[in-house]
Every structure is written in C-alpha cells, then in structure tokens.
Design a protein around this motif. Sequence first.
Motif, PDB file in Angstrom:
ATOM      1  N   SER A  27     -27.371 -55.000  -9.050  1.00 39.11           N
ATOM      2  CA  SER A  27     -28.063 -54.343  -7.936  1.00 39.11           C
ATOM      3  C   SER A  27     -27.447 -52.962  -7.748  1.00 39.11           C
ATOM      4  N   GLN A  28     -28.249 -52.028  -7.305  1.00 41.16           N
ATOM      5  CA  GLN A  28     -27.775 -50.662  -7.145  1.00 41.16           C
ATOM      6  C   GLN A  28     -27.767 -50.268  -5.683  1.00 41.16           C
ATOM      7  N   LYS A  29     -26.697 -49.571  -5.299  1.00 39.91           N
ATOM      8  CA  LYS A  29     -26.593 -49.036  -3.949  1.00 39.91           C
ATOM      9  C   LYS A  29     -26.288 -47.548  -4.083  1.00 39.91           C
ATOM     10  N   LEU A  30     -27.168 -46.720  -3.511  1.00 38.42           N
ATOM     11  CA  LEU A  30     -26.979 -45.279  -3.567  1.00 38.42           C
ATOM     12  C   LEU A  30     -25.695 -44.899  -2.832  1.00 38.42           C
ATOM     13  N   VAL A  31     -24.869 -44.091  -3.484  1.00 36.18           N
ATOM     14  CA  VAL A  31     -23.628 -43.609  -2.886  1.00 36.18           C
ATOM     15  C   VAL A  31     -23.887 -42.224  -2.317  1.00 36.18           C
ATOM     16  N   LYS A  32     -23.502 -42.017  -1.080  1.00 30.39           N
ATOM     17  CA  LYS A  32     -23.672 -40.700  -0.463  1.00 30.39           C
ATOM     18  C   LYS A  32     -22.576 -39.766  -0.962  1.00 30.39           C
ATOM     19  N   PRO A  33     -22.930 -38.498  -1.225  1.00 26.28           N
ATOM     20  CA  PRO A  33     -21.905 -37.542  -1.651  1.00 26.28           C
ATOM     21  C   PRO A  33     -20.941 -37.251  -0.507  1.00 26.28           C
ATOM     22  N   ASP A  34     -19.819 -36.634  -0.854  1.00 21.78           N
ATOM     23  CA  ASP A  34     -18.844 -36.236   0.158  1.00 21.78           C
ATOM     24  C   ASP A  34     -19.518 -35.345   1.192  1.00 21.78           C
ATOM     25  N   LEU A  35     -19.110 -35.489   2.427  1.00 22.50           N
ATOM     26  CA  LEU A  35     -19.635 -34.644   3.496  1.00 22.50           C
ATOM     27  C   LEU A  35     -19.142 -33.218   3.279  1.00 22.50           C
ATOM     28  N   TYR A  68     -20.261 -47.904 -11.689  1.00 26.77           N
ATOM     29  CA  TYR A  68     -21.216 -46.925 -11.180  1.00 26.77           C
ATOM     30  C   TYR A  68     -22.149 -46.454 -12.288  1.00 26.77           C
ATOM     31  N   GLU A  69     -23.326 -45.992 -11.863  1.00 28.53           N
ATOM     32  CA  GLU A  69     -24.237 -45.278 -12.746  1.00 28.53           C
ATOM     33  C   GLU A  69     -24.448 -43.887 -12.162  1.00 28.53           C
ATOM     34  N   ALA A  83     -28.100 -31.533  -8.895  1.00 26.36           N
ATOM     35  CA  ALA A  83     -27.500 -32.636  -8.145  1.00 26.36           C
ATOM     36  C   ALA A  83     -27.065 -33.757  -9.069  1.00 26.36           C
ATOM     37  N   PHE A  84     -25.933 -34.333  -8.749  1.00 22.59           N
ATOM     38  CA  PHE A  84     -25.530 -35.605  -9.351  1.00 22.59           C
ATOM     39  C   PHE A  84     -25.965 -36.696  -8.393  1.00 22.59           C
ATOM     40  N   THR A  85     -26.458 -37.800  -8.922  1.00 23.96           N
ATOM     41  CA  THR A  85     -26.805 -38.967  -8.123  1.00 23.96           C
ATOM     42  C   THR A  85     -25.969 -40.128  -8.641  1.00 23.96           C
ATOM     43  N   VAL A  86     -25.361 -40.877  -7.717  1.00 23.91           N
ATOM     44  CA  VAL A  86     -24.472 -41.973  -8.078  1.00 23.91           C
ATOM     45  C   VAL A  86     -24.950 -43.253  -7.411  1.00 23.91           C
ATOM     46  N   TYR A  87     -25.013 -44.320  -8.207  1.00 22.06           N
ATOM     47  CA  TYR A  87     -25.320 -45.654  -7.696  1.00 22.06           C
ATOM     48  C   TYR A  87     -24.149 -46.568  -7.999  1.00 22.06           C
ATOM     49  N   ARG A  88     -23.756 -47.353  -7.000  1.00 27.35           N
ATOM     50  CA  ARG A  88     -22.722 -48.362  -7.222  1.00 27.35           C
ATOM     51  C   ARG A  88     -23.411 -49.638  -7.668  1.00 27.35           C
ATOM     52  N   LEU A  89     -22.900 -50.214  -8.729  1.00 23.72           N
ATOM     53  CA  LEU A  89     -23.463 -51.447  -9.248  1.00 23.72           C
ATOM     54  C   LEU A  89     -22.762 -52.632  -8.606  1.00 23.72           C
ATOM     55  N   LYS A  91     -34.293 -34.819 -15.474  1.00 20.60           N
ATOM     56  CA  LYS A  91     -33.335 -35.873 -15.134  1.00 20.60           C
ATOM     57  C   LYS A  91     -32.573 -36.187 -16.417  1.00 20.60           C
ATOM     58  N   SER A  92     -31.253 -36.230 -16.306  1.00 18.65           N
ATOM     59  CA  SER A  92     -30.416 -36.484 -17.474  1.00 18.65           C
ATOM     60  C   SER A  92     -30.431 -37.960 -17.857  1.00 18.65           C
ATOM     61  N   ASN A  93     -29.711 -38.240 -18.925  1.00 20.24           N
ATOM     62  CA  ASN A  93     -29.400 -39.619 -19.278  1.00 20.24           C
ATOM     63  C   ASN A  93     -28.573 -40.237 -18.148  1.00 20.24           C
ATOM     64  N   THR A  94     -28.533 -41.546 -18.080  1.00 19.49           N
ATOM     65  CA  THR A  94     -27.719 -42.246 -17.085  1.00 19.49           C
ATOM     66  C   THR A  94     -26.438 -42.722 -17.762  1.00 19.49           C
ATOM     67  N   VAL A  95     -25.312 -42.439 -17.121  1.00 16.16           N
ATOM     68  CA  VAL A  95     -23.998 -42.782 -17.650  1.00 16.16           C
ATOM     69  C   VAL A  95     -23.382 -43.859 -16.765  1.00 16.16           C
ATOM     70  N   ARG A  96     -22.788 -44.865 -17.380  1.00 11.71           N
ATOM     71  CA  ARG A  96     -22.029 -45.877 -16.633  1.00 11.71           C
ATOM     72  C   ARG A  96     -20.563 -45.506 -16.660  1.00 11.71           C
ATOM     73  N   MET A  97     -19.917 -45.675 -15.508  1.00 13.99           N
ATOM     74  CA  MET A  97     -18.469 -45.412 -15.458  1.00 13.99           C
ATOM     75  C   MET A  97     -17.808 -46.394 -14.518  1.00 13.99           C
TER      76      MET A  97
END
Length: 189
Positions: free
Chosen positions: A74-82, A131-132, A63-69, A179-185
């Motif tokens: 502050s971090q907000k979990l982003v839900k994956p595409d339905l 994002y992270e 799984a990829f996990t994405v947080y919007r900064l 758990k991988s490294n965390t990448v900012r994009m």
Amino acid sequence: MAQTVAPTDTARFSCFIQPASNVYMPTTEITFKVSVRNNTSQPQLLAVAVDGSADSMRCPAVAFTVYRLGRHASQKLVKPDLRIRCGNTDGMVEGDFVRLLPGAAFDPCEKSRYASMSRWFPYTNLKPGEYEVFFTYSTQPVGNIGWHGAGDLSDEPPATERQRKVHALIARVPTIQLKSNTVRMSIRR
C-alpha cells in the motif's frame, strides 16, 4: 505541493532519475541525478529549474514525489519538508534555457543558477522503511501559474530588452509534462 503527473510526451522527451544509493541511513543526505532527454530529431529548447519551480509557483515546475510503502505494497503519500519562503520570484534570464540537441539530456536542477537546486530533495526526515520516488518536469502552465509565477502577467508586453528576449525564448519551449521512472529505496535504522 507535489502532484502526480501522468507520463506524456515520451515520444518527444523522456525523464530518468538515478539515486546515489538505494539504501540510506536516516541522517544521510539523499541525492538523485535527474536526466531529461530530447528524443526528437530536432534541437529543442527547455528551461532549467528557476526560483519558484520547486514550490509549484512557476514553470518549469519540478517536483519529487515520495510514497511510503506499507503492508501489501500500500502507498502513502509523504509530504515534503515544510518550507517557508517569500512569495516573490526572481525573473528568468537567457541563461535559464538549455538548447538540447537530438539525443542529448540535461539535469534541470543541476543546471539551475540556484545552488540549492543542485541537490534539491525536500524530504530530510524520512522514517526507516521502504519508499517509491519519482520526479516530474512540466512546462505546462496550470491555473494562474505560468512562466512568470503566480498571477502570471505574461499577457502584458515585455517592458525591457531582457524581458523581450526571455519572452521570445519561452515561446520556443515546447509544452510538456514528464514523469520519470519510479525508484525504490530503503531507509535503514
């Protein structure tokens, strides 16, 4: 659903992700190279992502996990595409396993026999912003989710030679959660 998994097993294995870019336009496909490395002094057997791995339906779970900064980081979990899919999963085969020599690495999504996994990143509608992202790889059965899917029937004896071979291979896979490294994009307008 993506879940946060604490990094473990880092002495035996490590996981690293590298995005194709750290800056994307909203219509650009986001891709990552994923690398799971054997840090032991012995060859290890691991499994690639199979049908249901990316949907939290079976091991190995990926799984990829994405947080919007936001403001003040502050971090907000982003839900994956339905995604809507059938509840059935294809059976595993011998080719779904990779023998990793000491120091060797593999991409569990790229090596998958499911073509859609090679570029799998289930977030195609990210809004402009920061994002992270991190990736998890787990061979740890959770609840009733095991190697054969939801309602795991792995306690039943395998009926065919193929099933016996797959069961024998599963028994050799170490139980790990990475758990991988965390990448900012950034997604730019």
